[in-house]
Every structure is written in C-alpha cells, then in structure tokens.
Design a protein around this motif. Structure first.
Motif, PDB file in Angstrom:
ATOM      1  N   VAL A 126      46.125  22.399  -3.937  1.00  0.00           N
ATOM      2  CA  VAL A 126      46.737  23.732  -3.850  1.00  0.00           C
ATOM      3  C   VAL A 126      45.941  24.613  -2.896  1.00  0.00           C
ATOM      4  N   GLN A 127      44.619  24.476  -2.896  1.00  0.00           N
ATOM      5  CA  GLN A 127      43.813  25.233  -1.941  1.00  0.00           C
ATOM      6  C   GLN A 127      44.195  24.899  -0.498  1.00  0.00           C
ATOM      7  N   ALA A 128      44.470  23.628  -0.233  1.00  0.00           N
ATOM      8  CA  ALA A 128      44.869  23.222   1.122  1.00  0.00           C
ATOM      9  C   ALA A 128      46.164  23.916   1.531  1.00  0.00           C
ATOM     10  N   VAL A 129      47.088  24.078   0.583  1.00  0.00           N
ATOM     11  CA  VAL A 129      48.344  24.770   0.861  1.00  0.00           C
ATOM     12  C   VAL A 129      48.077  26.245   1.172  1.00  0.00           C
ATOM     13  N   ILE A 130      47.173  26.867   0.415  1.00  0.00           N
ATOM     14  CA  ILE A 130      46.847  28.276   0.660  1.00  0.00           C
ATOM     15  C   ILE A 130      46.209  28.440   2.032  1.00  0.00           C
ATOM     16  N   ARG A 131      45.336  27.503   2.407  1.00  0.00           N
ATOM     17  CA  ARG A 131      44.733  27.569   3.748  1.00  0.00           C
ATOM     18  C   ARG A 131      45.800  27.423   4.828  1.00  0.00           C
ATOM     19  N   GLU A 132      46.732  26.500   4.626  1.00  0.00           N
ATOM     20  CA  GLU A 132      47.812  26.309   5.592  1.00  0.00           C
ATOM     21  C   GLU A 132      48.640  27.581   5.717  1.00  0.00           C
ATOM     22  N   ALA A 133      48.906  28.223   4.593  1.00  0.00           N
ATOM     23  CA  ALA A 133      49.651  29.482   4.624  1.00  0.00           C
ATOM     24  C   ALA A 133      48.877  30.547   5.381  1.00  0.00           C
ATOM     25  N   GLY A 134      47.550  30.598   5.168  1.00  0.00           N
ATOM     26  CA  GLY A 134      46.722  31.564   5.879  1.00  0.00           C
ATOM     27  C   GLY A 134      46.740  31.347   7.377  1.00  0.00           C
ATOM     28  N   GLU A 135      46.652  30.086   7.793  1.00  0.00           N
ATOM     29  CA  GLU A 135      46.696  29.774   9.221  1.00  0.00           C
ATOM     30  C   GLU A 135      48.041  30.155   9.817  1.00  0.00           C
ATOM     31  N   SER A 136      49.107  29.914   9.070  1.00  0.00           N
ATOM     32  CA  SER A 136      50.450  30.245   9.552  1.00  0.00           C
ATOM     33  C   SER A 136      50.620  31.741   9.769  1.00  0.00           C
TER      34      SER A 136
ATOM     35  N   GLY B  38      57.488  24.351 -17.817  1.00  0.00           N
ATOM     36  CA  GLY B  38      57.516  23.274 -16.826  1.00  0.00           C
ATOM     37  C   GLY B  38      56.670  23.529 -15.602  1.00  0.00           C
ATOM     38  N   VAL B  39      55.809  24.539 -15.659  1.00  0.00           N
ATOM     39  CA  VAL B  39      54.944  24.835 -14.519  1.00  0.00           C
ATOM     40  C   VAL B  39      53.935  23.709 -14.328  1.00  0.00           C
ATOM     41  N   ARG B  40      53.767  23.278 -13.092  1.00  0.00           N
ATOM     42  CA  ARG B  40      52.761  22.261 -12.769  1.00  0.00           C
ATOM     43  C   ARG B  40      51.645  22.800 -11.883  1.00  0.00           C
ATOM     44  N   LYS B  41      51.944  23.852 -11.124  1.00  0.00           N
ATOM     45  CA  LYS B  41      50.960  24.375 -10.188  1.00  0.00           C
ATOM     46  C   LYS B  41      50.874  25.893 -10.327  1.00  0.00           C
ATOM     47  N   ILE B  42      49.638  26.389 -10.359  1.00  0.00           N
ATOM     48  CA  ILE B  42      49.390  27.812 -10.545  1.00  0.00           C
ATOM     49  C   ILE B  42      48.571  28.348  -9.377  1.00  0.00           C
ATOM     50  N   ILE B  43      49.031  29.455  -8.808  1.00  0.00           N
ATOM     51  CA  ILE B  43      48.204  30.246  -7.897  1.00  0.00           C
ATOM     52  C   ILE B  43      47.906  31.556  -8.615  1.00  0.00           C
ATOM     53  N   ALA B  44      46.627  31.804  -8.827  1.00  0.00           N
ATOM     54  CA  ALA B  44      46.198  33.015  -9.515  1.00  0.00           C
ATOM     55  C   ALA B  44      45.494  33.939  -8.530  1.00  0.00           C
ATOM     56  N   THR B  45      45.447  35.209  -8.866  1.00  0.00           N
ATOM     57  CA  THR B  45      44.674  36.162  -8.069  1.00  0.00           C
ATOM     58  C   THR B  45      43.655  36.835  -8.974  1.00  0.00           C
TER      59      THR B  45
ATOM     60  N   GLU C 111      55.629  18.366  -6.932  1.00  0.00           N
ATOM     61  CA  GLU C 111      54.949  17.123  -7.266  1.00  0.00           C
ATOM     62  C   GLU C 111      53.434  17.281  -7.137  1.00  0.00           C
ATOM     63  N   GLN C 112      52.707  16.676  -8.055  1.00  0.00           N
ATOM     64  CA  GLN C 112      51.247  16.718  -8.034  1.00  0.00           C
ATOM     65  C   GLN C 112      50.694  15.461  -7.358  1.00  0.00           C
ATOM     66  N   ASP C 113      49.770  15.660  -6.425  1.00  0.00           N
ATOM     67  CA  ASP C 113      49.165  14.538  -5.710  1.00  0.00           C
ATOM     68  C   ASP C 113      47.646  14.557  -5.869  1.00  0.00           C
ATOM     69  N   CYS C 114      47.181  15.002  -7.041  1.00  0.00           N
ATOM     70  CA  CYS C 114      45.755  15.145  -7.302  1.00  0.00           C
ATOM     71  C   CYS C 114      45.466  14.669  -8.726  1.00  0.00           C
ATOM     72  N   ARG C 115      44.231  14.802  -9.155  1.00  0.00           N
ATOM     73  CA  ARG C 115      43.837  14.336 -10.483  1.00  0.00           C
ATOM     74  C   ARG C 115      43.980  15.402 -11.569  1.00  0.00           C
ATOM     75  N   CYS C 116      44.417  16.600 -11.208  1.00  0.00           N
ATOM     76  CA  CYS C 116      44.530  17.664 -12.206  1.00  0.00           C
ATOM     77  C   CYS C 116      45.422  17.261 -13.375  1.00  0.00           C
TER      78      CYS C 116
END
Length: 258
Positions: free
Chosen positions: A131-141, A71-78, A243-248
């Motif tokens: 998802v990149q926008a979320v990572i940037r927000e986390a970085g700023e925080s 049921g994964v919808r979003k992946i952050i990989a390293t 929730e997904q808000d993109c075209r992926c």
C-alpha cells in the motif's frame, strides 16, 4: 480510509451513512466513492463527528472489527504528527514505517485467551509495503513530495508530551510523535488487513518548538495540508486494487480466525 481532523477536503460522492454493530460497540461510517472510481470506499472518522472522542478513548477494536465486517482489505489512515527530527519540517507529508508504543491503557488485541485463543502477531513490517508503494506512486503522479521511513512514537494522550519525554523518544530513534496509530495498526494486522498511514507534520514537539503547543496550531496546520493530502488519498485509491499481494493477510494464520 481512517481519518481525523484535517480531512474535511476528502469528498465522497453518492455516500450513505451506515452503522455496524460489533462485539465492542456500534460504529458509524460513510460509504461512497471517489470520482470515477467504481469500487466503494469506506470512510471512518477516528475521533467521531466533530472530533468528540479523544485518542485514548477511541474504540479501536470496534472500528477495525467493523471495517473487517464490511469486507475492507486495505486501509489508508492519516495522522497528525509532531516532528522529533530535523529531516521532518512543518507541513511535510511522511509515510510511517515503524512504531514505538508508549500507550498505557488501550486494548491491543482481539485475542484475549479462552475461546478467543492467543495470537502473537508479527510486527516486523507494521505498515504494508504494498500500500505504501501505491501511495508513493500517487505522490509521483501528482508531484507531491513524500518523506519516507518514519519511526512513529505513539503516546497515550490526550496531553502533549513533556520536553524530557521528547528527548527520550529521540534517543530511542523516534522521528515523529502522535497519539493514534497504536493499536490501530496492530488490530488491522490481526484482521489480515493491509494498513498504511500518512503522517502530516503539524508541529514541532515540546522542547523543539519555541512556543507552547496547542490543538489550534495542529488544526490550522492540518487545514493547510488538507487539500494536498485529500488529493493524494483520492489518487491512491484510484490506483489501489482490492486484491492483496503481501503477507498482511496472513497476520492471524496462527489462530485461523476472521
């Protein structure tokens, strides 16, 4: 979350190990949570426990199928990356934006004709902007500096590249080099999942560095950046929504599978 060497500092709480059978083989994951974050997090070790699987033998199709089944919808990989560009220094954390594929023997699709159908998946934006926008927000925080817009060269491995190859990649616009993002990012799109990748600059590529490249150097660099990246990932998952808000999610609309 898909990770490899260097993410020992990512600690899931109340986690359980689980095995998932897929048409491509069995996959092991850990499922738990971060701190007060209630949603379950799936952690997949790309190279297996103890880093026993080289990049060209990772069972990418089984891995991504298993995540979709869970049921994964979003992946952050390293990914560990070598720098090809003067703008990326040792220890930098970069967000991958585009890729150049120089792999040779890896299955890159779930759709191989016949009953499976054929899918020409769109790769205009390989890495999910949302998802990149979320990572940037986390970085700023957290006050973590992120380098943006990296073009990633994916090589077959497991050997390091020659200086001649590195010069070619630079001419083609490559800015960092690694061995794992392809076909992972493609298969995620075929499954309709969002995928973003955080690159950790662990070395300068061959011909740029003035010493021979070693896996030990990569591991030591990853360990140095590990705590920072672990904190960044945990903060990103705290902000991330299911929730997904993109075209992926429309990646496989052409064939209507998954």
């Amino acid at each position: 979350m898909i990770g490899g060497t260097g993410l020992e500092n990512v600690a899931l709480l109340d986690f359980r190990a689980e095995s998932i059978d897929t048409p491509y083989g069995r996959v092991s994951v850990d499922i738990g949570r971060f701190g007060t974050h209630d949603d379950p997090i799936v952690f997949m070790s790309r190279h297996g426990k103890g880093h026993t699987v080289p990049p060209h033998l990772v069972n990418y199709r089984a891995n991504l199928w298993a995540l979709k089944d869970l049921g994964v919808r979003k992946i952050i990989a390293t990914a560990a990356v070598g720098s090809l560009s003067s703008r990326f220094k040792l220890g930098d954390i970069v967000l991958l934006d585009q890729f150049l594929d120089f792999t040779k023997s890896r299955p890159q699709t779930f759709y191989e004709g016949g009953e499976q159908g054929v899918l020409h998946v769109d790769m205009t934006e390989p890495y999910c902007k949302s998802v990149q926008a979320v990572i940037r927000e986390a970085g700023e925080s957290l006050g973590v500096s992120l380098e943006d817009g990296a073009t990633y060269v994916c090589t077959e491995g497991p050997r390091f590249e020659t200086p001649a190859e590195i010069r070619m990649y630079q001419i083609l616009g490559g800015e960092c080099v690694g061995m794992t993002s392809v076909p992972e990012v493609i298969l995620a799109r075929e499954c309709g999942m969002c995928y973003a990748s955080i690159g950790m600059v662990t070395n300068e590529a061959a011909g740029i560095a003035n010493h021979p490249l070693t896996h030990k150097e990569v591991v030591e660099s990853l360990q140095a950046a590990g705590k920072t990246v672990a904190g960044l990932i945990q903060e990103a998952f705290r902000i991330l929504r299911h929730e997904q808000d993109c075209r992926c999610q429309m990646g496989n609309a052409e064939v209507g599978k998954f």
